[in-house]
Design a protein around this motif. Structure first.
Motif, PDB file in Angstrom:
ATOM      1  N   LEU A  98     -39.886 -32.753  31.641  1.00  0.00           N
ATOM      2  CA  LEU A  98     -41.129 -32.313  32.280  1.00  0.00           C
ATOM      3  C   LEU A  98     -42.313 -33.118  31.748  1.00  0.00           C
ATOM      4  CD1 LEU A  98     -40.632 -28.425  32.167  1.00  0.00           C
ATOM      5  CD2 LEU A  98     -40.594 -29.875  34.200  1.00  0.00           C
ATOM      6  N   THR A 152     -44.755 -35.693  33.856  1.00  0.00           N
ATOM      7  CA  THR A 152     -46.203 -35.487  33.857  1.00  0.00           C
ATOM      8  C   THR A 152     -46.929 -36.757  33.413  1.00  0.00           C
ATOM      9  OG1 THR A 152     -45.780 -33.187  33.291  1.00  0.00           O
ATOM     10  CG2 THR A 152     -48.040 -33.953  33.059  1.00  0.00           C
ATOM     11  N   GLU A 183     -46.937 -39.175  36.243  1.00  0.00           N
ATOM     12  CA  GLU A 183     -47.908 -38.765  37.272  1.00  0.00           C
ATOM     13  C   GLU A 183     -49.317 -39.198  36.899  1.00  0.00           C
ATOM     14  OE1 GLU A 183     -46.407 -34.618  39.309  1.00  0.00           O
ATOM     15  OE2 GLU A 183     -47.061 -34.517  37.241  1.00  0.00           O
ATOM     16  N   ASN A 198     -49.020 -40.722  47.530  1.00  0.00           N
ATOM     17  CA  ASN A 198     -48.964 -39.280  47.756  1.00  0.00           C
ATOM     18  C   ASN A 198     -47.540 -38.750  47.824  1.00  0.00           C
ATOM     19  OD1 ASN A 198     -51.678 -39.396  47.725  1.00  0.00           O
ATOM     20  ND2 ASN A 198     -52.000 -38.840  49.868  1.00  0.00           N
ATOM     21  N   LEU A 223     -45.995 -38.658  44.341  1.00  0.00           N
ATOM     22  CA  LEU A 223     -46.548 -37.592  43.505  1.00  0.00           C
ATOM     23  C   LEU A 223     -45.997 -36.227  43.918  1.00  0.00           C
ATOM     24  CD1 LEU A 223     -50.312 -38.167  42.698  1.00  0.00           C
ATOM     25  CD2 LEU A 223     -48.334 -38.265  41.193  1.00  0.00           C
ATOM     26  N   ILE A 224     -45.886 -36.033  45.235  1.00  0.00           N
ATOM     27  CA  ILE A 224     -45.375 -34.743  45.707  1.00  0.00           C
ATOM     28  C   ILE A 224     -43.912 -34.568  45.290  1.00  0.00           C
ATOM     29  CG2 ILE A 224     -44.740 -33.471  47.812  1.00  0.00           C
ATOM     30  CD1 ILE A 224     -47.416 -34.601  48.994  1.00  0.00           C
ATOM     31  N   SER A 250     -43.854 -33.689  41.625  1.00  0.00           N
ATOM     32  CA  SER A 250     -44.287 -32.311  41.441  1.00  0.00           C
ATOM     33  C   SER A 250     -43.169 -31.346  41.841  1.00  0.00           C
ATOM     34  CB  SER A 250     -45.542 -32.075  42.288  1.00  0.00           C
ATOM     35  OG  SER A 250     -45.892 -30.739  42.290  1.00  0.00           O
ATOM     36  N   LYS A 297     -40.529 -31.218  39.169  1.00  0.00           N
ATOM     37  CA  LYS A 297     -40.917 -30.355  38.041  1.00  0.00           C
ATOM     38  C   LYS A 297     -40.784 -28.888  38.411  1.00  0.00           C
ATOM     39  CE  LYS A 297     -44.919 -31.567  36.011  1.00  0.00           C
ATOM     40  NZ  LYS A 297     -46.313 -32.054  36.132  1.00  0.00           N
ATOM     41  N   PHE A 298     -41.252 -28.571  39.601  1.00  0.00           N
ATOM     42  CA  PHE A 298     -41.166 -27.198  40.112  1.00  0.00           C
ATOM     43  C   PHE A 298     -39.710 -26.726  40.064  1.00  0.00           C
ATOM     44  CE2 PHE A 298     -40.802 -24.002  43.377  1.00  0.00           C
ATOM     45  CZ  PHE A 298     -42.037 -23.391  43.466  1.00  0.00           C
ATOM     46  N   ILE A 327     -48.157 -26.468  38.323  1.00  0.00           N
ATOM     47  CA  ILE A 327     -47.551 -27.782  38.583  1.00  0.00           C
ATOM     48  C   ILE A 327     -47.961 -28.267  39.972  1.00  0.00           C
ATOM     49  CG2 ILE A 327     -45.333 -28.905  39.073  1.00  0.00           C
ATOM     50  CD1 ILE A 327     -44.145 -27.299  36.745  1.00  0.00           C
ATOM     51  N   THR A 383     -50.936 -31.407  40.919  1.00  0.00           N
ATOM     52  CA  THR A 383     -50.680 -32.557  41.783  1.00  0.00           C
ATOM     53  C   THR A 383     -51.591 -32.547  43.012  1.00  0.00           C
ATOM     54  OG1 THR A 383     -48.397 -32.652  41.057  1.00  0.00           O
ATOM     55  CG2 THR A 383     -48.929 -33.760  43.118  1.00  0.00           C
TER      56      THR A 383
END
Lengths: 105, 632, 228
Positions: A27, A31, A34, A50, A53-54, A57, A60-61, C218, C222
């Motif tokens: 994680l 980060t 990012e 974009n 990055l999504i 994210s 990580k989620f 999180i 972003t």
């Protein structure tokens, strides 16, 4: 849901502290990547900025949900209670962004 | 057919508690269900009275019965009351009373949270209803479109009551929904698989998911409005670049699932009534379950059909139009299955059966006019006209209310141990049926002739006069019908014919216990082996030659042990939750906390803070005392 | 199929703990609650994104703004500070799983040759306290961020960005606050009567809430901070 009731002990076949630490490292690395990307103008200008990055994210989620919320190891009922609403929530966000011309088909 | 040997008792054997305090402190799902029923019926009468005043004002052109301002308050509160304070809580009354009984449980999963939900509903309902007595009731329509409801256009306290009141009621619905989801998943009796659950419990299950997913968007929309009104944010401030459609979208993301929240419990109720009085299992049980789930799921993908007139573009219009047409399919499937349930059955035309059949017929009319709206070009002609008013009253009155009345007549014997009077019931039914059609059918015509919604009066000579007069007469018939019902409802509590445990010869678990049920419901938790346990019990060969109805066979021959069911919980050694008023106290704290905001309107910042913090302290203290004390 | 459908089921006193699925009621309820929270944050995030770039006046999140009087407002988001607070919240999730593990491990004997790390993993008080502390640190960062923004001219009333930003992150901060209070209550229980393996579920539920609040951040980090 079925009646194949797992005993609480089985339902909580948790990974060990070492796994939790590894997850934390992953994680942290994501980060860092990012934030690093945010400071590279060439990357920010790229059309892939974009989406990537999504994706990071979302990764990580997913990692937090699967390992720290131990959904990976837990009863399928909890998976259903979480993913169902998550899908509707995601679809609602996308639909609203489309309706307000923030994204297009 | 032999009837089950049920004791003919009309009072709960274990009903040792009485008095006002026992009601405030109750955690019994049946008593809470009864509280919901009485409270929601009271609000139904208030909402009906508001409708009667509206119709009186519209009886003839250019009437001056009420002022335009009062009229706005009346139609706003009529809609708000009927949706949030009458139909939803009437459904909740049945959720509370029936779900534990139908799945073979002794109570809901969280009995004190259940009490909390009720008290929040009652206090929130009073909060939002009282202002009309002082002419400061909400006046922005039940949908409260912003920016109309922002300070710029609604500077009085009226909308404050609406915003805060709905926020309070949302807490009640959400808390109840988490409770029922857990109850249905986790408190089913042995053998009560999901595909053996009674249809009412199934439809309720779907509704709880709609509630937990539909209420957050309106909560957020209301928070924005509240902050715009009290703290000067810019969510709905067009001059600051805000989008006038933001509220509409967030509201209807909630609003359309809400439509199914209002109708699915009624669908569930008639799915219990029709098999009972046709002496046949529900036709296509599995398909009924799947279509219910389908309606719930698709219900989140049709919201923008309420907004075709705002011009969303061809793609969005097409998608939402298609989705709307699609959702008619599972709904139509239900209609056909109900008809097929009655087909070749031994139909008994009791009052609940008549209301159930009325739902099928009336809802179909409302459903068909609904499909007409799914086409954007047609919708552009009909939107904001009385045609739409006719449509949604056919689904909400002809659907939800008819279904709820079917449920009340069907379950009154279970709840009170006495029948509602059948003769008065018939008078109620026919007056209600004729009155409803006389009220709402003419609105199709006035609507297509161009009469807009929400106007407080109109000029003569537009072809609307006759239709409006008929609608007003119809409303008066409905008032008489409701008076007959209220008389019957109150009188039968003491004078109705005694009903046994299973007065209708029904098939599901709630009928296997005495009427009214003892506080612990089941002296012994039953083991279930089919969808229609009581029919199996009475005549083990009743469904030979038919499909298996989820029956897995090989059950042991162990009949119900009725003799134990007249003892108290204590005598049977069944632990029951302690009565406690802590949930009611916490609910009061929540409502006080929210009402503090009202004082901000008059710049009484210190008062607002005191009331809000005082309420928050009550809420937290009540919650703390509640969570640290044992349940039973 | 001939059948007697209802059989007496003598469950004695065990019924209070017996459930259909064998799972605890409270855990089902918390997952349903988390499902509902998905929709709450979806609505808030949607609104932020819908209003992104629609503010008529600055300050703006990622770009400079010069007002009519010629006053210059720099891009307001402070990525280094928020990256640090994001890291703090991520680490609080690690502390939270270790707290849960510590509670689960209570009652199993500690090996004789256990090192400091193995011993540390057994201290539920350490990890509960650590989680609450990291959560409070995150809130401290947020308080700093909010006051800095107000000082630089962005309030909740200034523009659409201010309204949506403060409401969304404020909602999240309120969730963190509830979580910190929850964790402190657990820590207090642990210090007074001690949490044992039978309390695993109580800690698990708090942990699920805490991690969910973390995953929401999180997404927020972003969508609000990094994407321009």
């Amino acid at each position: 849901m079925s009646h194949d009731a797992k005993s609480p002990a089985q339902a909580h076949a948790h990974p060990t502290g070492a796994t939790y630490l590894k997850v934390a490292v992953i994680l942290t690395v994501i980060t860092i990547v990012e934030v690093w990307a945010y400071y590279i103008p060439a990357l920010v200008a790229s059309p892939l900025f974009n989406p990537s990055l999504i994706i990071m994210s979302a990764a990580k989620f997913a990692i937090v949900v699967l390992f720290y919320m131990h959904l990976k190891y837990d009863h399928k009922l909890f998976k259903a209670l979480f993913t169902g609403p998550l899908i509707i929530a995601g679809a609602t966000i996308l639909a609203l962004l489309f309706l307000f011309a923030k994204i297009s088909l | 057919m032999a009837t089950l040997a049920a004791p003919a008792c009309a009072t709960a054997p274990a009903s040792t508690q009485s008095g006002l305090w026992s009601w405030i402190a109750t955690t019994d799902h049946k008593r809470i269900g009864t509280l919901y029923l009485w409270t929601a019926l009271a609000f139904f009468l208030i909402g009906g009275l508001e409708a009667a005043l509206i119709r009186t004002q519209l009886a003839r052109p250019n009437m001056g019965f009420v002022s335009a301002e009062t009229y706005n308050q009346l139609f706003t509160m009529h809609g708000t009351t009927m949706v949030f304070l009458a139909v939803m809580p009437l459904s909740a009354a049945f959720f509370n009373y029936l779900i534990p009984l139908q799945i073979g449980a002794r109570d809901v999963a969280f009995p004190r949270l259940n009490a909390f939900s009720y008290w929040v509903y009652l206090l929130g309902g009073i909060f939002i209803t009282l202002p009309i007595l002082f002419q400061v009731a909400p006046d922005g329509g039940w949908f409260g479109y912003a920016p109309l409801t922002t300070n710029q256009f609604s500077s009085g306290p009226n909308i404050d009551f609406w915003v805060i009141g709905l926020q309070i009621l949302g807490v009640s619905s959400l808390a109840a929904a988490f409770n029922f989801i857990t109850t249905i998943i986790n408190l089913r009796a042995p053998g009560m698989t999901l595909m053996r659950m009674p249809m009412f419990t199934w439809m309720s299950f779907v509704v709880q998911f709609l509630l937990i997913l539909a209420f957050p968007p309106i909560t957020v929309a209301l928070v924005f409005l509240l902050m715009d009104r009290f703290f000067g944010t810019t969510f709905y401030a067009i001059a600051q670049g805000a989008d006038p459609l933001l509220w509409q979208h967030l509201f209807w993301v909630f609003g359309h699932p809400e439509v199914y929240i209002l109708i699915l419990p009624a669908f569930g109720l008639v799915s219990e009534v029709l098999p009972t009085f046709s002496k046949k299992p529900l036709f296509g049980y599995n398909v009924m379950v799947y279509s219910g789930i389908m309606i719930g799921f698709l219900g989140f993908g049709v919201w923008a059909h309420h907004m075709f007139a705002v011009g969303m573009g061809a793609v969005a219009d097409s998608i939402f139009s298609l989705m709307t047409m699609l959702i008619a399919i599972p709904t139509g499937v239900k209609i056909f299955n109900w008809i097929a349930t009655m087909w070749a059955g031994e139909v008994r035309f009791t009052v609940p059966m008549k209301f159930a059949i009325a739902l099928i017929a009336m809802f179909t009319i409302g459903g068909i006019s609904g499909v007409m709206h799914s086409s954007p070009p047609a919708d552009l002609q009909q939107t904001d006209s009385y045609f739409v008013v006719a449509h949604f009253h056919y689904v909400l009155f002809g659907g939800s209310i008819m279904g709820i009345f079917a449920g009340i007549y069907h379950y009154y014997p279970k709840i009170t141990g006495r029948f509602l009077n059948e003769r008065l019931g018939n008078v109620h039914f026919w007056l209600n049926f004729i009155g409803m059609n006389l009220t709402f059918f003419p609105m199709h015509f006035s609507g297509l002739l161009g009469m807009p919604r929400r106007i407080y009066t109109y000029d003569a000579g537009q072809g609307w006069d006759l239709f409006n007069l008929l609608a007003t007469y119809g409303t008066y018939l409905l008032v008489i019908a409701t008076a007959v019902f209220v008389w019957n409802f109150v009188r039968s509590r003491t004078r109705g014919a005694i009903a046994g445990g299973d007065p209708w010869g029904a098939a599901t678990l709630e009928w296997s216990i005495p009427s009214p049920p003892p506080e612990y419901n089941f002296a012994q938790i039953p083991t279930v082996t089919s969808r229609y346990p009581l029919w199996d019990l009475k005549d083990p060969s009743w469904h030979e030659g038919e499909d298996s109805h989820g029956d897995t066979g090989t059950p042991g021959p162990s009949p119900l042990r009725e003799e134990t069911e007249t003892h108290t919980a204590k005598a049977l050694g069944i632990p029951m939750p302690y009565p406690t008023a802590k949930p009611a106290f916490a609910a009061l704290g929540l409502v006080v906390m929210f009402s503090g905001l009202l004082f901000l309107r008059n710049d009484l910042f210190a008062v607002a803070m005191t009331v809000t913090l005082g309420g928050a302290a009550m809420l937290i203290g009540g919650l703390y005392a509640w969570l640290t004390s044992p349940l039973e | 199929m001939a059948s007697h459908a209802i059989a007496g089921h003598d469950d004695g006193h065990a019924h209070t703990h017996h459930t259909t699925t064998g799972l605890d009621n409270r855990k089902i309820a918390i997952w349903a609650f988390i499902g509902s929270e998905c929709m709450l944050f979806a609505s808030l995030i949607s609104t932020y994104l819908i209003y992104k770039g629609k503010s008529l006046v600055g300050p703006y999140p990622h770009t400079e703004y010069t007002d009519a009087a010629g006053k210059v407002f720099p891009a307001i988001l402070d990525i280094p500070v928020t990256s640090a607070s994001t890291f703090v919240l991520l680490m609080s999730s690690l502390a939270m799983v270790l707290a849960l593990q510590a509670v689960q491990l209570k009652g199993t004997p500690l090996p004789a040759n256990a090192g400091w790390w193995t011993r540390a993993q057994r201290s539920s008080q350490l990890w509960l306290g650590m989680t609450a502390l990291l959560g409070a640190t995150f809130l401290g960062f947020q308080a700093y961020e909010f006051t800095a923004f107000v000082r630089e001219g962005l309030t909740i009333k200034t523009n659409l960005f201010g309204s949506t930003f403060f409401t969304l992150t404020g909602f999240h901060g309120a969730h963190v606050t509830v979580g910190v209070l929850w964790l402190m209550s657990l820590l207090w229980i642990d210090r007074t009567r001690g949490l044992g393996p039978k309390d695993e579920l109580v800690v698990d539920i708090a942990a699920l809430y805490w991690h969910f609040v973390d995953v929401v951040w999180i997404v927020i980090f972003t969508l609000i901070y990094l994407i321009q």
